[in-house]
Design an enzyme around this catalytic site. Structure first.
Site, PDB file in Angstrom:
ATOM      1  CE1 TYR A 235      -3.696  -2.339   2.222  1.00 57.23           C
ATOM      2  CE2 TYR A 235      -4.137  -1.493   0.029  1.00 57.23           C
ATOM      3  CZ  TYR A 235      -4.488  -2.280   1.096  1.00 57.23           C
ATOM      4  OH  TYR A 235      -5.654  -3.010   1.051  1.00 57.23           O
ATOM      5  CG  ASP A 263      -7.791  -3.271  -5.484  1.00 51.47           C
ATOM      6  OD1 ASP A 263      -8.096  -4.465  -5.630  1.00 51.47           O
ATOM      7  OD2 ASP A 263      -7.139  -2.870  -4.496  1.00 51.47           O
ATOM      8  CG  HIS A 354      -8.846  -5.355  -2.106  1.00 52.01           C
ATOM      9  ND1 HIS A 354      -7.767  -4.529  -2.346  1.00 52.01           N
ATOM     10  CD2 HIS A 354      -8.848  -5.552  -0.778  1.00 52.01           C
ATOM     11  CE1 HIS A 354      -7.156  -4.237  -1.210  1.00 52.01           C
ATOM     12  NE2 HIS A 354      -7.791  -4.834  -0.249  1.00 52.01           N
TER      13      HIS A 354
HETATM   14  C1  FNS Z   1      -9.668 -11.601   2.889  1.00 54.63           C
HETATM   15  C2  FNS Z   1      -8.808 -10.382   2.889  1.00 54.63           C
HETATM   16  C3  FNS Z   1      -8.335  -9.889   1.668  1.00 54.63           C
HETATM   17  C4  FNS Z   1      -7.507  -8.760   1.642  1.00 54.63           C
HETATM   18  C5  FNS Z   1      -7.186  -8.108   2.866  1.00 54.63           C
HETATM   19  C6  FNS Z   1      -7.638  -8.599   4.099  1.00 54.63           C
HETATM   20  C7  FNS Z   1      -8.458  -9.740   4.098  1.00 54.63           C
HETATM   21  C8  FNS Z   1      -8.943 -10.254   5.410  1.00 54.63           C
HETATM   22  N1  FNS Z   1      -6.442  -6.923   2.806  1.00 54.63           N
HETATM   23  S1  FNS Z   1      -7.227  -5.582   3.413  1.00 54.63           S
HETATM   24  O1  FNS Z   1      -7.418  -5.765   4.814  1.00 54.63           O
HETATM   25  O2  FNS Z   1      -6.486  -4.418   3.107  1.00 54.63           O
HETATM   26  O3  FNS Z   1      -8.499  -5.561   2.667  1.00 54.63           O
HETATM   27  C9  FNS Z   1      -5.596  -6.766   1.752  1.00 54.63           C
HETATM   28  C10 FNS Z   1      -4.423  -5.940   1.825  1.00 54.63           C
HETATM   29  O4  FNS Z   1      -3.981  -5.539   2.907  1.00 54.63           O
HETATM   30  N2  FNS Z   1      -3.787  -5.650   0.642  1.00 54.63           N
HETATM   31  C11 FNS Z   1      -4.208  -6.163  -0.575  1.00 54.63           C
HETATM   32  O5  FNS Z   1      -3.614  -5.871  -1.608  1.00 54.63           O
HETATM   33  N3  FNS Z   1      -5.270  -7.026  -0.649  1.00 54.63           N
HETATM   34  C12 FNS Z   1      -5.936  -7.351   0.489  1.00 54.63           C
HETATM   35  N4  FNS Z   1      -6.934  -8.289   0.443  1.00 54.63           N
HETATM   36  C13 FNS Z   1      -7.342  -8.877  -0.867  1.00 54.63           C
HETATM   37  C14 FNS Z   1      -6.548 -10.165  -1.158  1.00 54.63           C
HETATM   38  O6  FNS Z   1      -5.210  -9.865  -1.492  1.00 54.63           O
HETATM   39  C15 FNS Z   1      -7.169 -10.919  -2.335  1.00 54.63           C
HETATM   40  O7  FNS Z   1      -7.346 -10.025  -3.417  1.00 54.63           O
HETATM   41  C16 FNS Z   1      -8.496 -11.572  -1.951  1.00 54.63           C
HETATM   42  O8  FNS Z   1      -8.420 -12.083  -0.652  1.00 54.63           O
HETATM   43  C17 FNS Z   1      -8.811 -12.707  -2.917  1.00 54.63           C
HETATM   44  O9  FNS Z   1     -10.083 -13.206  -2.636  1.00 54.63           O
HETATM   45  P1  FNS Z   1     -10.352 -14.521  -1.725  1.00 54.63           P
HETATM   46  O10 FNS Z   1     -10.139 -14.099  -0.316  1.00 54.63           O
HETATM   47  O11 FNS Z   1     -11.759 -14.865  -2.047  1.00 54.63           O
HETATM   48  O12 FNS Z   1      -9.371 -15.595  -2.144  1.00 54.63           O
END
Ligand code: FNS
Length: 497
Positions: A235, A263, A354
């Site tokens: 990020y 995104d 995401h």
């Molecule tokens: C489930 C989950 C996903 C997050 C995630 C945290 C969680 C709990 N976080 S978030 O807190 O900011 O949203 C990140 C993150 O730090 N950075 C990122 O690039 N993607 C983040 N993602 C998205 C992740 O990298 C994938 O794109 C997404 O999880 C794929 O979908 P599935 O979980 O269905 O496999």
């Protein structure tokens, strides 16, 4: 040593001391700079904040972000009042269920982990991991989209030996998958992201380390074995010096890929997570002078206001000037941006929304993949996929090896998987992640045979029928496994009698 009574006298905005991991810190001047607002710190002013601090922050967050002169030294443990943590009846019930969860040998699919985790893991962790933006349509679409792609298997091919290993960004991997970046790993388990590191090392798959990890970056890298490859998810910070320091440190630690998340100029509204935050009045994210700070992102808000919404294409030149790591854009959702990414000379893109946690009604990665491959072939005549120079990854809703094989057939180099591994370790620790990887391995072995594919090179577009992929009205058999895990969490708000 400082006594607990002395610390307790510094319990206001005028003078605010907290204890973390047995050390006392003067955070008075930091209160309004805290991304999560001052209220959550003031809730622990004069007290031990370790329990609240640990799941949200890497261990070294306070020591690296607070000037040395504010580190006041160790507290005298004998002088601390024993704080009895109030365990709600909901958490007590979940802990009891955790002890009665099925034996790990009874787990047959990645869906099983989700069904169990939903019952046993701490509610705030379930809310944060499972939540997605708004009505969570995209979160469900991510998974259902794979049901609109059908196989065209071939027969009478010698599939006695099948090999589904491949290489991603030049690194050999045992399966065409990687463990994608998901924040706040310690919400679900005290070992957090290290569960993923250790299991990935055992199975020869790549882990993408999140910027917002609960474990420190170095802890996660140190938990890897020598032969293991790790990528980092970034990020981008409004303070570019901090980003440059983080990126160059990662490169010095041997990280083999920089995945810049594009995104999330602002984190999505994840209502299940938000509901958890309203329960804890101290978590109100607003600063003292009454300025209403957007509390839309629940837990994530507390740690994400540093993200730069001003990130743009022109920044890529700067990134190429500060690192030699291959740069991949994570969160591309149209062919137009994929073509721009190629023209800007990055090493690839992750076609992703995401996990449905950002813009609701964004299309699934697999659907975007088909349009990107078609348009890239027009843009660069003769270009073939999967492509070594411009790698295509997809993620979101992937729960079976068949989902991965559909993406590979349609031109993806590899597929990211997120939530299943979180659920696996929230219910079973590192052993759970290893079991999840074993299940995928076994599914790949079987499905390659049934497809008639000896290696991934045989998994080609002719092996699938994706004509229905972009029509969102195609009816498919109800997805009962996935639907049983989905629920709104409003029920969880039934108030204690
Ligand atoms: C489930 C989950 C996903 C997050 C995630 C945290 C969680 C709990 N976080 S978030 O807190 O900011 O949203 C990140 C993150 O730090 N950075 C990122 O690039 N993607 C983040 N993602 C998205 C992740 O990298 C994938 O794109 C997404 O999880 C794929 O979908 P599935 O979980 O269905 O496999």
């Amino acid at each position: 040593m400082i006594s607990g009574a002395t610390v307790a006298q510094h319990n206001s905005r005028e003078s605010c001391w907290i204890i973390v991991h047995g050390k006392v810190y003067d955070v008075t001047e930091f209160l309004d700079d805290h991304p999560g607002g001052s209220k959550i710190i003031l809730k622990y002013a004069g007290k031990d904040a370790t329990e609240e601090y640990d799941p949200i922050h890497p261990p070294d967050a306070i020591t690296t972000n607070l000037p040395k002169e504010k580190h006041l030294g160790p507290v005298d443990p004998s002088s601390l009042q024993k704080t009895v943590k109030v365990v709600t009846s909901v958490e007590k019930a979940r802990k009891e269920k955790l002890n009665r969860r099925p034996l790990i040998d009874e787990i047959l699919s990645l869906h099983d982990f989700e069904a169990i985790a939903k019952e046993v893991m701490p509610l705030p962790a379930w809310a944060y991991y499972s939540s997605a933006a708004d009505d969570e349509i995209t979160n469900r679409e991510n998974h259902v989209a794979y049901h609109r792609v059908w196989f065209r298997p071939r027969v009478l091919r010698d599939v006695n030996k099948v090999d589904f290993s491949t290489s991603l960004l030049g690194t050999k991997t045992s399966m065409p998958i990687y463990i994608t970046a998901t924040a706040l790993g310690k919400l679900g388990h005290p070992e957090g992201e290290k569960n993923l590191t250790r299991a990935a090392g055992k199975f020869g798959v790549i882990q993408m380390i999140p910027t917002l990890a609960s474990c420190s970056f170095d802890e996660i890298v140190d938990a890897a074995i020598d032969s293991q490859t790790q990528w980092m998810q970034l990020y981008v910070n409004k303070n570019r010096d901090l980003t440059k320091k983080f990126v160059q440190h990662a490169e010095s630690r041997g990280i083999k890929g920089l995945f810049i998340t594009v995104d999330a100029p602002q984190l999505g509204r994840r209502e299940k997570d938000m509901r958890m935050k309203f329960e804890d009045s101290g978590a109100k994210v607003q600063n003292e002078n009454g300025e209403q700070v957007d509390r839309n992102q629940g837990a994530a808000r507390a740690i994400s206001s540093f993200i730069d919404p001003g990130l743009c294409w022109a920044d890529l030149k700067w990134f190429k000037s500060i690192t030699k790591m291959p740069i991949i854009l994570k969160g591309v959702q149209t062919w137009e941006d994929a073509v721009m990414a190629y023209d800007h000379g990055v090493a690839g893109v992750v076609l992703s929304n995401h996990g449905g946690r950002q813009l609701d009604f964004a299309r699934s990665g697999i659907e975007v993949l088909v349009e990107v491959v078609a348009k890239m072939k027009e843009h660069v005549p003769g270009m073939t996929f999967p492509n070594e120079k411009f790698q295509l990854f997809v993620d979101g809703g992937v729960r079976r090896a068949t989902d991965v094989l559909k993406a590979v057939a349609l031109g993806a180099n590899g597929v990211g998987i997120g939530r299943p591994f979180l659920y696996a370790y929230s219910a079973y620790g590192q052993e759970g992640v290893e079991k999840a990887l074993q299940i995928l391995h076994d599914e790949f072995e079987m499905n390659m045979r049934l497809l008639g594919a000896q290696t991934l090179k045989d998994v080609v577009p002719a092996m699938v029928d994706a004509r229905g992929l972009s029509s969102h009205v195609v009816s498919v058999p109800g997805d009962r496994l996935y639907e049983t895990n989905y629920e709104s969490m409003v029920g969880a708000r039934i108030r204690e009698e």
